[in-house]
Design a protein around this motif. Structure first.
Motif, PDB file in Angstrom:
ATOM      1  N   LEU A  35      21.675  54.353  75.563  1.00 29.03           N
ATOM      2  CA  LEU A  35      21.962  53.489  74.803  1.00 29.03           C
ATOM      3  C   LEU A  35      22.976  52.983  75.782  1.00 29.03           C
ATOM      4  O   LEU A  35      24.489  52.526  75.311  1.00 29.03           O
ATOM      5  CB  LEU A  35      22.827  54.969  73.949  1.00 29.03           C
ATOM      6  N   THR A  36      23.471  54.017  76.803  1.00 30.36           N
ATOM      7  CA  THR A  36      25.090  53.516  77.929  1.00 30.36           C
ATOM      8  C   THR A  36      24.606  52.248  78.486  1.00 30.36           C
ATOM      9  O   THR A  36      25.865  51.326  78.089  1.00 30.36           O
ATOM     10  CB  THR A  36      25.176  54.560  79.082  1.00 30.36           C
ATOM     11  N   GLY A  37      22.864  51.986  79.007  1.00 28.09           N
ATOM     12  CA  GLY A  37      23.553  51.055  79.469  1.00 28.09           C
ATOM     13  C   GLY A  37      22.841  49.690  78.867  1.00 28.09           C
ATOM     14  O   GLY A  37      23.346  48.555  78.472  1.00 28.09           O
ATOM     15  N   ILE A  54      18.718  46.460  84.762  1.00 31.67           N
ATOM     16  CA  ILE A  54      17.213  46.757  84.607  1.00 31.67           C
ATOM     17  C   ILE A  54      16.828  48.916  84.798  1.00 31.67           C
ATOM     18  O   ILE A  54      17.441  49.403  84.436  1.00 31.67           O
ATOM     19  CB  ILE A  54      17.316  46.818  86.672  1.00 31.67           C
ATOM     20  N   GLU A  55      15.880  48.460  84.333  1.00 26.65           N
ATOM     21  CA  GLU A  55      15.336  49.799  83.924  1.00 26.65           C
ATOM     22  C   GLU A  55      14.028  50.060  84.175  1.00 26.65           C
ATOM     23  O   GLU A  55      12.649  49.311  84.111  1.00 26.65           O
ATOM     24  CB  GLU A  55      14.415  49.815  82.111  1.00 26.65           C
ATOM     25  N   ALA A  56      13.486  51.583  84.612  1.00 18.71           N
ATOM     26  CA  ALA A  56      12.286  51.722  85.981  1.00 18.71           C
ATOM     27  C   ALA A  56      10.999  52.194  84.396  1.00 18.71           C
ATOM     28  O   ALA A  56      10.294  51.427  85.351  1.00 18.71           O
ATOM     29  CB  ALA A  56      12.613  53.271  86.556  1.00 18.71           C
ATOM     30  N   ALA A  63      16.542  60.266  77.506  1.00 25.18           N
ATOM     31  CA  ALA A  63      17.216  60.663  76.843  1.00 25.18           C
ATOM     32  C   ALA A  63      17.578  59.932  75.580  1.00 25.18           C
ATOM     33  O   ALA A  63      17.080  60.445  74.236  1.00 25.18           O
ATOM     34  CB  ALA A  63      18.227  61.338  77.644  1.00 25.18           C
ATOM     35  N   SER A  64      17.907  59.110  75.715  1.00 24.68           N
ATOM     36  CA  SER A  64      18.420  58.236  74.504  1.00 24.68           C
ATOM     37  C   SER A  64      17.103  57.599  73.553  1.00 24.68           C
ATOM     38  O   SER A  64      17.155  57.186  72.391  1.00 24.68           O
ATOM     39  CB  SER A  64      18.666  56.942  75.210  1.00 24.68           C
ATOM     40  N   GLY A  65      15.805  57.795  74.039  1.00 19.51           N
ATOM     41  CA  GLY A  65      14.403  57.739  73.182  1.00 19.51           C
ATOM     42  C   GLY A  65      14.105  59.175  72.985  1.00 19.51           C
ATOM     43  O   GLY A  65      13.195  59.231  72.355  1.00 19.51           O
ATOM     44  N   ASN A  67      16.034  62.215  71.988  1.00 21.50           N
ATOM     45  CA  ASN A  67      16.983  63.565  71.373  1.00 21.50           C
ATOM     46  C   ASN A  67      16.610  63.651  70.173  1.00 21.50           C
ATOM     47  O   ASN A  67      15.992  63.123  69.309  1.00 21.50           O
ATOM     48  CB  ASN A  67      18.280  62.890  72.343  1.00 21.50           C
ATOM     49  N   GLY A  68      17.849  64.912  70.390  1.00 26.39           N
ATOM     50  CA  GLY A  68      18.081  65.309  68.319  1.00 26.39           C
ATOM     51  C   GLY A  68      18.581  64.614  67.571  1.00 26.39           C
ATOM     52  O   GLY A  68      18.507  64.597  66.637  1.00 26.39           O
ATOM     53  N   GLY A  69      19.280  63.416  68.201  1.00 26.16           N
ATOM     54  CA  GLY A  69      19.592  62.310  66.781  1.00 26.16           C
ATOM     55  C   GLY A  69      20.905  63.583  66.873  1.00 26.16           C
ATOM     56  O   GLY A  69      21.851  62.904  65.742  1.00 26.16           O
ATOM     57  N   GLY A 362      26.092  62.971  74.193  1.00 28.14           N
ATOM     58  CA  GLY A 362      25.177  61.803  74.661  1.00 28.14           C
ATOM     59  C   GLY A 362      25.064  60.557  73.254  1.00 28.14           C
ATOM     60  O   GLY A 362      25.222  59.813  73.451  1.00 28.14           O
ATOM     61  N   VAL A 363      25.138  61.717  71.786  1.00 26.15           N
ATOM     62  CA  VAL A 363      24.154  60.815  70.882  1.00 26.15           C
ATOM     63  C   VAL A 363      25.624  59.352  70.336  1.00 26.15           C
ATOM     64  O   VAL A 363      25.459  58.336  70.156  1.00 26.15           O
ATOM     65  CB  VAL A 363      23.633  61.355  69.692  1.00 26.15           C
ATOM     66  N   LEU A 364      26.542  60.386  69.866  1.00 28.48           N
ATOM     67  CA  LEU A 364      27.869  59.875  69.897  1.00 28.48           C
ATOM     68  C   LEU A 364      28.695  59.157  71.029  1.00 28.48           C
ATOM     69  O   LEU A 364      29.243  57.839  71.093  1.00 28.48           O
ATOM     70  CB  LEU A 364      28.917  61.150  69.804  1.00 28.48           C
TER      71      LEU A 364
HETATM   72  C1  LIG Z   1      15.294  66.421  74.217  1.00 27.42           C
HETATM   73  C2  LIG Z   1      17.215  65.966  74.215  1.00 27.42           C
HETATM   74  C3  LIG Z   1      17.772  66.312  73.243  1.00 27.42           C
HETATM   75  C4  LIG Z   1      19.285  65.827  72.892  1.00 27.42           C
HETATM   76  N1  LIG Z   1      19.867  66.323  71.676  1.00 27.42           N
HETATM   77  C5  LIG Z   1      20.988  65.398  72.014  1.00 27.42           C
HETATM   78  C6  LIG Z   1      21.211  65.366  70.756  1.00 27.42           C
HETATM   79  O1  LIG Z   1      20.901  65.838  69.490  1.00 27.42           O
HETATM   80  N2  LIG Z   1      22.859  65.371  70.737  1.00 27.42           N
HETATM   81  C7  LIG Z   1      23.783  64.393  71.481  1.00 27.42           C
HETATM   82  O2  LIG Z   1      24.812  64.040  71.592  1.00 27.42           O
HETATM   83  N3  LIG Z   1      22.710  64.322  72.774  1.00 27.42           N
HETATM   84  C8  LIG Z   1      21.601  65.040  73.098  1.00 27.42           C
HETATM   85  N4  LIG Z   1      20.935  64.511  73.889  1.00 27.42           N
HETATM   86  C9  LIG Z   1      21.511  63.654  74.913  1.00 27.42           C
HETATM   87  C10 LIG Z   1      21.552  62.768  74.837  1.00 27.42           C
HETATM   88  O3  LIG Z   1      20.193  61.413  74.663  1.00 27.42           O
HETATM   89  C11 LIG Z   1      21.922  61.857  76.039  1.00 27.42           C
HETATM   90  O4  LIG Z   1      23.729  61.768  76.835  1.00 27.42           O
HETATM   91  C12 LIG Z   1      21.799  60.822  76.238  1.00 27.42           C
HETATM   92  O5  LIG Z   1      21.172  59.801  75.649  1.00 27.42           O
HETATM   93  C13 LIG Z   1      22.285  59.522  77.682  1.00 27.42           C
HETATM   94  O6  LIG Z   1      21.845  58.050  77.655  1.00 27.42           O
HETATM   95  P1  LIG Z   1      21.976  57.292  78.916  1.00 27.42           P
HETATM   96  O7  LIG Z   1      21.645  56.145  78.203  1.00 27.42           O
HETATM   97  O8  LIG Z   1      23.252  57.570  79.492  1.00 27.42           O
HETATM   98  O9  LIG Z   1      20.368  57.969  80.006  1.00 27.42           O
HETATM   99  P2  LIG Z   1      19.502  57.749  79.165  1.00 27.42           P
HETATM  100  O10 LIG Z   1      18.519  56.987  77.835  1.00 27.42           O
HETATM  101  O11 LIG Z   1      18.787  58.909  80.039  1.00 27.42           O
HETATM  102  O12 LIG Z   1      18.799  56.577  80.157  1.00 27.42           O
HETATM  103  C14 LIG Z   1      18.849  56.129  81.164  1.00 27.42           C
HETATM  104  C15 LIG Z   1      17.440  55.579  81.946  1.00 27.42           C
HETATM  105  O13 LIG Z   1      17.699  55.140  83.369  1.00 27.42           O
HETATM  106  C16 LIG Z   1      17.063  54.889  83.296  1.00 27.42           C
HETATM  107  N5  LIG Z   1      16.605  54.832  85.143  1.00 27.42           N
HETATM  108  C17 LIG Z   1      17.245  55.447  85.626  1.00 27.42           C
HETATM  109  N6  LIG Z   1      17.212  55.367  87.339  1.00 27.42           N
HETATM  110  C18 LIG Z   1      16.935  53.999  87.601  1.00 27.42           C
HETATM  111  C19 LIG Z   1      16.893  53.834  88.195  1.00 27.42           C
HETATM  112  N7  LIG Z   1      17.057  53.801  89.679  1.00 27.42           N
HETATM  113  N8  LIG Z   1      16.289  51.953  88.228  1.00 27.42           N
HETATM  114  C20 LIG Z   1      16.092  51.972  87.153  1.00 27.42           C
HETATM  115  N9  LIG Z   1      16.217  52.824  86.379  1.00 27.42           N
HETATM  116  C21 LIG Z   1      16.885  53.606  85.819  1.00 27.42           C
HETATM  117  C22 LIG Z   1      15.172  55.818  83.024  1.00 27.42           C
HETATM  118  O14 LIG Z   1      14.358  55.254  83.310  1.00 27.42           O
HETATM  119  C23 LIG Z   1      16.553  55.975  81.112  1.00 27.42           C
HETATM  120  O15 LIG Z   1      15.534  54.450  81.461  1.00 27.42           O
HETATM  121  C24 LIG Z   1      19.476  65.165  74.285  1.00 27.42           C
HETATM  122  C25 LIG Z   1      19.244  64.902  75.360  1.00 27.42           C
HETATM  123  C26 LIG Z   1      17.316  65.367  75.952  1.00 27.42           C
HETATM  124  C27 LIG Z   1      16.826  64.926  76.514  1.00 27.42           C
END
Ligand SMILES: Cc1cc2nc3c(=O)[nH]c(=O)nc-3n(C[C@H](O)[C@H](O)[C@H](O)COP(=O)(O)OP(=O)(O)OC[C@H]3O[C@@H](n4cnc5c(N)ncnc54)[C@H](O)[C@@H]3O)c2cc1C
Length: 420
Positions: A35-37, A54-56, A63-65, A67-69, A362-364
């Motif tokens: 969700l951040t990217g 670029i996504e690995a 975590a974005s796919g 989490n607890g939502g 992180g969902v927010l």
């Molecule tokens: C089980 C679980 C439950 C949660 N429940 C909640 C909740 O209810 N409420 C809440 O607010 N937060 C929750 N969170 C936290 C929240 O999901 C995360 O804070 C948020 O999704 C982070 O988003 P992101 O886009 O920063 O990272 P991510 O969604 O983790 O995405 C990072 C992406 O980067 C990619 N990546 C990493 N390194 C590389 C590389 N070198 N090259 C290319 N790609 C790379 C990964 O493959 C991944 O797809 C939960 C997390 C988990 C794991």
């Protein structure tokens, strides 16, 4: 694809870019398709910037796919903590950012026509009397000092009606918070990213990032990319590519199960709930009437062999009536936390930025903070400048000892959950 209820039930309606294309020069490269990217890419692409994710693995692999939502208000610390540690003005600016993040979330749903099952009404459930008293004081503080009038008290006697459990000493319902299907949200954003002409390269892992001739070169398994600016959006999945970020953001694992469809309404008037335990239990009712329940954490990379029963044990402490209900899905995921449980938003090296370490919020934050990163590149720096002030020291122990230190500290706090 991870075996989550989300991945099994959400339809993906877009095709990403073929990594064999010749021209891999971009203004901005975003590492990480969560969700951040994706949110950063959307804001940049909308403003005509030539950018690529670029996504690995696959979009939504992190975590974005998984989490607890739960979409929670504020941060992992309450506003009194911010006032005491950082002063009234910064506390207020941070609160305004977290409220703006909610508005942003709702606005992207309508602007990009994303149906992600958003529902408001999130209960914070006290696991002991002390925490219920604390929640009531916090409610008064938010009402008087921040004019936040969306909180309602549920006393202990009413918990069984509202939450179908008598495990709690009372709860506060936050009508400004809620739950969402994060994968639907992410797929909707990714689809819009592509519509605005940005590229998404899946199965493309950044191995290293270096400066070459005034540009930044990103080496991947699909060749070298170049960019003027890079955003690290890998959070708990970054794994060894940037020591500066990883000194401040460490992965922990959290685990989730989803029941079969229930033939009764377990949360009749609210969207979801979480409790006040250090190792938090969090749950929401899905749109097809399952209970999606998260509980249990691990601070080492080793996951429980039987995730289903690991989480189910926590579920049954709150909902013993679900003893005979089938668990259809069980999974785990990594999320980034910081030593102060505050998000880490920074320019880590010249023209290289990150937003990560949301520490369970992180969902927010991820959709909004991705947008804040993009805005920073577009010259709108105000929110980035506020977030940059958050104190996020390195984890103690350095590269070698930080995992054992983290395990020891977290295990200590989780013992406190068991005290009355
Ligand atoms: C089980 C679980 C439950 C949660 N429940 C909640 C909740 O209810 N409420 C809440 O607010 N937060 C929750 N969170 C936290 C929240 O999901 C995360 O804070 C948020 O999704 C982070 O988003 P992101 O886009 O920063 O990272 P991510 O969604 O983790 O995405 C990072 C992406 O980067 C990619 N990546 C990493 N390194 C590389 C590389 N070198 N090259 C290319 N790609 C790379 C990964 O493959 C991944 O797809 C939960 C997390 C988990 C794991």
């Amino acid at each position: 694809m991870p075996n989550t209820w989300y991945h099994s039930s959400v339809e993906r309606k877009f095709l990403t870019t073929n990594a064999a294309i010749e021209d891999k020069n971009f203004d901005v490269i975003i590492i990480g398709g969560g969700l951040t990217g994706a949110s950063a890419a959307l804001e940049l692409a909308k403003n005509g910037i030539n950018c690529a994710i670029i996504e690995a693995k696959k979009i939504g692999h992190g975590a974005s796919g998984r989490n607890g939502g739960l979409v929670c208000s504020g941060y992992r610390h309450d506003q009194s903590w911010f006032e005491e540690k950082l002063g009234n003005q910064l506390a207020k600016d941070l609160w305004d950012i977290s409220e703006a993040a909610k508005k942003h979330l709702v606005s992207i749903l309508s602007e990009y026509n994303i149906d992600a099952d958003y529902q408001s009404g999130l209960a914070f459930c006290a696991h002991n009397q002390k925490m219920f008293d604390y929640l009531i004081n916090d409610k008064m503080h938010l009402e008087t000092k921040y004019n936040y009038q969306k909180l309602e008290i549920i006393d202990k006697a009413n918990c069984p009606n509202e939450l179908s459990t008598n495990a709690y000493f009372g709860a506060i319902i936050d009508n400004g918070a809620g739950k969402i299907n994060p994968l639907k949200l992410l797929y909707g954003i990714a689809q819009s990213v592509l519509k605005y002409g940005a590229k998404i390269f899946e199965n493309t892992k950044a191995n290293s990032v270096s400066y070459i001739g005034g540009k930044i070169s990103i080496n991947t398994n699909n060749g070298d990319f170049t960019a003027k600016e890079v955003l690290f959006c890998g959070d708990g999945y970054l794994g060894g590519i940037n020591p500066k970020i990883e000194a401040k953001v460490m992965p922990i694992s959290s685990f989730v199960i989803t029941t079969e469809k229930l033939d009764f309404d377990i949360l009749p008037n609210i969207a979801g709930a979480m409790d006040t335990k250090f190792v938090v239990n969090y749950f929401h009712k899905t749109h097809d009437n399952r209970l999606l329940f998260g509980g249990g954490e691990k601070y080492t990379p080793k996951w429980p062999k039987d995730i289903k029963n690991f989480v189910r044990n926590n579920l049954l402490k709150i909902y013993p009536q679900l003893e005979n209900v089938k668990i259809d899905y069980a999974w785990g995921g990594s999320l980034g936390i910081t030593s102060t449980r505050l998000p880490f938003v920074a320019e880590v090296e010249k023209n290289i930025y990150t937003a990560a370490g949301y520490s369970g919020q992180g969902v927010l934050f991820s959709p909004f903070f991705g947008t804040i990163l993009a805005k920073k590149l577009l010259g709108q720096k105000r929110e980035f400048a506020t977030l940059e002030k958050l104190p996020v020291p390195n984890f103690p122990g350095g590269q070698m000892l930080r995992f054992p230190f983290l395990t020891a500290a977290m295990s200590y706090y989780s013992i406190l959950d068991k005290l009355p």
